[in-house]
Design a protein around this motif. Structure first.
Motif, PDB file in Angstrom:
ATOM      1  N   ARG A 194       0.826  -1.125  -0.380  1.00  0.00           N
ATOM      2  CA  ARG A 194       0.041   0.104  -0.062  1.00  0.00           C
ATOM      3  C   ARG A 194       0.982   1.160   0.076  1.00  0.00           C
ATOM      4  NH1 ARG A 194      -5.234   0.582   2.350  1.00  0.00           N
ATOM      5  NH2 ARG A 194      -4.688  -1.459   3.407  1.00  0.00           N
ATOM      6  N   GLY A 195       0.540   2.299  -0.834  1.00  0.00           N
ATOM      7  CA  GLY A 195       1.298   3.451  -0.711  1.00  0.00           C
ATOM      8  C   GLY A 195       0.496   4.648  -1.475  1.00  0.00           C
ATOM      9  N   GLN A 196       1.233   5.572  -1.545  1.00  0.00           N
ATOM     10  CA  GLN A 196       0.791   6.954  -2.091  1.00  0.00           C
ATOM     11  C   GLN A 196       1.205   7.189  -3.495  1.00  0.00           C
ATOM     12  OE1 GLN A 196       1.703  10.919  -0.385  1.00  0.00           O
ATOM     13  NE2 GLN A 196      -0.613  11.128  -0.126  1.00  0.00           N
ATOM     14  N   VAL A 197       0.463   7.654  -4.346  1.00  0.00           N
ATOM     15  CA  VAL A 197       1.241   8.006  -5.655  1.00  0.00           C
ATOM     16  C   VAL A 197       1.600   9.429  -5.534  1.00  0.00           C
ATOM     17  CG1 VAL A 197       0.563   8.433  -8.208  1.00  0.00           C
ATOM     18  CG2 VAL A 197      -0.980   6.635  -6.865  1.00  0.00           C
ATOM     19  N   VAL A 198       3.028   9.515  -5.901  1.00  0.00           N
ATOM     20  CA  VAL A 198       3.666  10.571  -5.841  1.00  0.00           C
ATOM     21  C   VAL A 198       4.431  10.858  -7.344  1.00  0.00           C
ATOM     22  CG1 VAL A 198       4.300  10.234  -3.424  1.00  0.00           C
ATOM     23  CG2 VAL A 198       5.937   9.238  -5.070  1.00  0.00           C
ATOM     24  N   ASP A 199       5.040  12.008  -7.291  1.00  0.00           N
ATOM     25  CA  ASP A 199       5.434  12.558  -8.538  1.00  0.00           C
ATOM     26  C   ASP A 199       6.840  11.786  -8.848  1.00  0.00           C
ATOM     27  OD1 ASP A 199       4.132  14.689  -9.811  1.00  0.00           O
ATOM     28  OD2 ASP A 199       4.816  15.966  -8.242  1.00  0.00           O
ATOM     29  N   GLY A 200       7.009  11.318 -10.145  1.00  0.00           N
ATOM     30  CA  GLY A 200       8.274  10.531 -10.404  1.00  0.00           C
ATOM     31  C   GLY A 200       8.670  11.101 -11.805  1.00  0.00           C
ATOM     32  N   SER A 201       9.642  10.459 -12.506  1.00  0.00           N
ATOM     33  CA  SER A 201      10.415  11.095 -13.484  1.00  0.00           C
ATOM     34  C   SER A 201       9.347  11.285 -14.743  1.00  0.00           C
ATOM     35  CB  SER A 201      11.596  10.090 -13.764  1.00  0.00           C
ATOM     36  OG  SER A 201      10.983   9.019 -14.387  1.00  0.00           O
ATOM     37  N   LYS A 202       8.442  10.799 -14.798  1.00  0.00           N
ATOM     38  CA  LYS A 202       7.339  10.787 -15.895  1.00  0.00           C
ATOM     39  C   LYS A 202       7.940  10.374 -17.210  1.00  0.00           C
ATOM     40  CE  LYS A 202       4.901  14.853 -13.784  1.00  0.00           C
ATOM     41  NZ  LYS A 202       5.685  14.800 -12.566  1.00  0.00           N
ATOM     42  N   ARG A 203       8.806   9.585 -17.203  1.00  0.00           N
ATOM     43  CA  ARG A 203       9.217   8.929 -18.211  1.00  0.00           C
ATOM     44  C   ARG A 203       8.392   8.154 -19.222  1.00  0.00           C
ATOM     45  NH1 ARG A 203      14.064   7.998 -15.079  1.00  0.00           N
ATOM     46  NH2 ARG A 203      15.771   9.287 -15.512  1.00  0.00           N
ATOM     47  N   GLY A 204       7.554   7.346 -18.139  1.00  0.00           N
ATOM     48  CA  GLY A 204       6.867   6.324 -19.126  1.00  0.00           C
ATOM     49  C   GLY A 204       5.614   7.222 -19.788  1.00  0.00           C
ATOM     50  N   ARG A 205       5.253   8.300 -19.454  1.00  0.00           N
ATOM     51  CA  ARG A 205       4.128   8.904 -20.359  1.00  0.00           C
ATOM     52  C   ARG A 205       4.743   9.223 -21.906  1.00  0.00           C
ATOM     53  NH1 ARG A 205       2.281  13.887 -17.135  1.00  0.00           N
ATOM     54  NH2 ARG A 205       1.914  12.180 -15.676  1.00  0.00           N
ATOM     55  N   THR A 206       6.251   9.631 -21.859  1.00  0.00           N
ATOM     56  CA  THR A 206       6.832   9.984 -22.969  1.00  0.00           C
ATOM     57  C   THR A 206       6.809   8.745 -23.812  1.00  0.00           C
ATOM     58  OG1 THR A 206       9.047   9.566 -21.963  1.00  0.00           O
ATOM     59  CG2 THR A 206       7.970  11.701 -21.510  1.00  0.00           C
ATOM     60  N   ILE A 207       6.858   7.441 -23.459  1.00  0.00           N
ATOM     61  CA  ILE A 207       6.884   6.324 -24.200  1.00  0.00           C
ATOM     62  C   ILE A 207       5.696   5.474 -24.343  1.00  0.00           C
ATOM     63  CG2 ILE A 207       9.454   5.982 -23.737  1.00  0.00           C
ATOM     64  CD1 ILE A 207       8.827   3.724 -22.075  1.00  0.00           C
ATOM     65  N   GLY A 208       4.534   6.221 -24.066  1.00  0.00           N
ATOM     66  CA  GLY A 208       3.327   5.708 -24.057  1.00  0.00           C
ATOM     67  C   GLY A 208       2.898   4.558 -23.029  1.00  0.00           C
ATOM     68  N   PHE A 209       3.639   4.633 -21.968  1.00  0.00           N
ATOM     69  CA  PHE A 209       3.097   3.785 -20.847  1.00  0.00           C
ATOM     70  C   PHE A 209       3.018   4.457 -19.600  1.00  0.00           C
ATOM     71  CE2 PHE A 209       4.131   0.744 -24.069  1.00  0.00           C
ATOM     72  CZ  PHE A 209       3.369  -0.246 -24.031  1.00  0.00           C
ATOM     73  N   PRO A 210       2.293   5.611 -19.367  1.00  0.00           N
ATOM     74  CA  PRO A 210       2.448   6.373 -18.037  1.00  0.00           C
ATOM     75  C   PRO A 210       2.227   5.320 -16.801  1.00  0.00           C
ATOM     76  CG  PRO A 210       0.328   6.582 -19.074  1.00  0.00           C
ATOM     77  CD  PRO A 210       0.958   5.835 -19.873  1.00  0.00           C
ATOM     78  N   THR A 211       2.933   5.641 -15.815  1.00  0.00           N
ATOM     79  CA  THR A 211       2.893   4.919 -14.414  1.00  0.00           C
ATOM     80  C   THR A 211       2.859   5.674 -13.394  1.00  0.00           C
ATOM     81  OG1 THR A 211       5.645   5.227 -14.408  1.00  0.00           O
ATOM     82  CG2 THR A 211       4.868   3.301 -15.608  1.00  0.00           C
ATOM     83  N   ALA A 212       2.204   4.872 -12.334  1.00  0.00           N
ATOM     84  CA  ALA A 212       2.091   5.683 -11.001  1.00  0.00           C
ATOM     85  C   ALA A 212       3.469   5.305 -10.026  1.00  0.00           C
ATOM     86  CB  ALA A 212       0.807   5.190 -10.374  1.00  0.00           C
ATOM     87  N   ASN A 213       4.017   6.224  -9.751  1.00  0.00           N
ATOM     88  CA  ASN A 213       5.069   5.964  -8.783  1.00  0.00           C
ATOM     89  C   ASN A 213       4.788   6.070  -7.333  1.00  0.00           C
ATOM     90  OD1 ASN A 213       8.148   5.686  -8.253  1.00  0.00           O
ATOM     91  ND2 ASN A 213       7.794   8.018  -7.429  1.00  0.00           N
ATOM     92  N   ILE A 214       4.999   4.669  -6.560  1.00  0.00           N
ATOM     93  CA  ILE A 214       4.331   4.517  -5.500  1.00  0.00           C
ATOM     94  C   ILE A 214       5.284   4.665  -4.430  1.00  0.00           C
ATOM     95  CG2 ILE A 214       2.867   2.890  -3.936  1.00  0.00           C
ATOM     96  CD1 ILE A 214       2.055   1.649  -6.740  1.00  0.00           C
TER      97      ILE A 214
END
Length: 314
Positions: A194-214
């Motif tokens: 269990r965890g909270q979604v926080v800001d990450g590097s946001k690289r995933g969205r640039t390659i078409g696979f956005p991720t939730a950094n937990i």
């Protein structure tokens, strides 16, 4: 379920928490695996049979951590998750005893007289490998001897699957080797964080696979670095997806702390700041470095297809 914090020495209020008799199961219960559930289930059964309240006594921090075993700084089930699981099982009271040097130095006799007797226990349920008192000198037989008829003692035999004893160590070993199916079988549930979604590097969205950094809520035991098929709960809704646990070697030369990043299928909401629960369903592959972003994207697509296939029937 009512949660009660205790520390040694018990003050007048904490030692008088319960005026009525109760049945109590004692253990660290890290994992709340099938073996632990046998102990807790026996306490619930005995409490119902005697028309008494059911209780759990667990310890924080983990006794092995205090005794110098750094492996137990990370837990299969941090305290908050343990409480949630106990509540789901129907336990009435959860005593969390602070495990420190004062408690650690109690003899088995002192533990019984200064901790158990003040709680007015009718019956104490422990596992076959229960140890208590200074240097673990007390065992279930010792507990029976020290009860002096003031409470009953029930000892639960080990729980076996395929001839092997279920233990927290066996769960950890399975996860460390990426054997999620085996770990989940031993737990009797899916291993979850269990965890909270926080800001990450946001690289995933640039390659078409956005991720939730937990950002994890507790110090969870980390499985083998790699990619996993997952079930996720977000804002009360459930989603399938994939999660990468590791240091993202394609983008970095190595990070000191592993990241936990989840890509949820058919999901596009902004969930920064939301609490999510992730269940590991299956291990797909170990984490590795790719020579190009194109190769990484191709592999992620393959991972997603594999995960969808494994999760479709669940």
């Amino acid at each position: 379920m009512e949660m009660i914090q205790l520390s040694y020495p018990l003050d007048n209020n904490s030692s008088d928490n319960k005026k009525t008799k109760q049945v109590i199961a004692i253990g660290d219960f890290d994992g709340v695996h099938l073996g632990h559930r046998e102990v807790i289930g026996r306490a619930l059964y005995t409490a119902e049979h005697l028309h008494l309240a059911s209780s759990i006594m667990t310890f924080d921090p983990h006794p092995r951590e205090v005794l110098g075993n750094d492996q137990y700084k990370e837990l299969l089930t941090p305290l908050g998750q343990r409480a949630e699981l106990f509540g789901q099982m129907g336990v009435d009271y959860m005593y969390t005893v602070r495990f420190d040097t004062s408690l650690m130095q109690l003899t088995p006799e002192q533990f019984v007289e200064k901790i158990l007797i003040p709680l007015n226990v009718e019956s104490v349920i422990v596992g076959f490998d229960f140890r208590f008192g200074y240097k673990g000198e007390g065992n279930p037989d010792t507990l029976c001897e020290l009860s002096h008829g003031k409470f009953a003692v029930e000892v639960v035999r080990p729980y076996h699957i395929d001839g092997a004893k279920v233990s927290s160590t066996s769960v950890r070993d399975a996860l460390a080797n990426g054997n999620v199916a085996a770990a989940n079988r031993l737990l009797g549930r899916r291993y979850s964080i269990r965890g909270q979604v926080v800001d990450g590097s946001k690289r995933g969205r640039t390659i078409g696979f956005p991720t939730a950094n937990i950002q994890l809520e507790g110090a969870y035991f980390k499985p083998l670095n790699g990619v996993y098929a997952i079930k996720a709960q977000v804002k009360g809704l459930h989603y399938d997806g994939v999660m990468n646990i590791g240091v993202k070697p394609t983008f970095t030369s190595g990070e000191l702390q592993a990241s936990w990043e989840a890509h949820l299928f058919d999901f596009s909401e902004d969930i920064y700041g939301e609490t999510v629960v992730i269940e590991l369903v299956d291990f797909l592959r170990e984490e590795r470095k790719f020579n190009s972003i194109d190769l990484l994207v191709a592999q992620i697509k393959q991972d997603a297809d594999s995960a969808r296939s494994k999760l479709f029937s669940l």
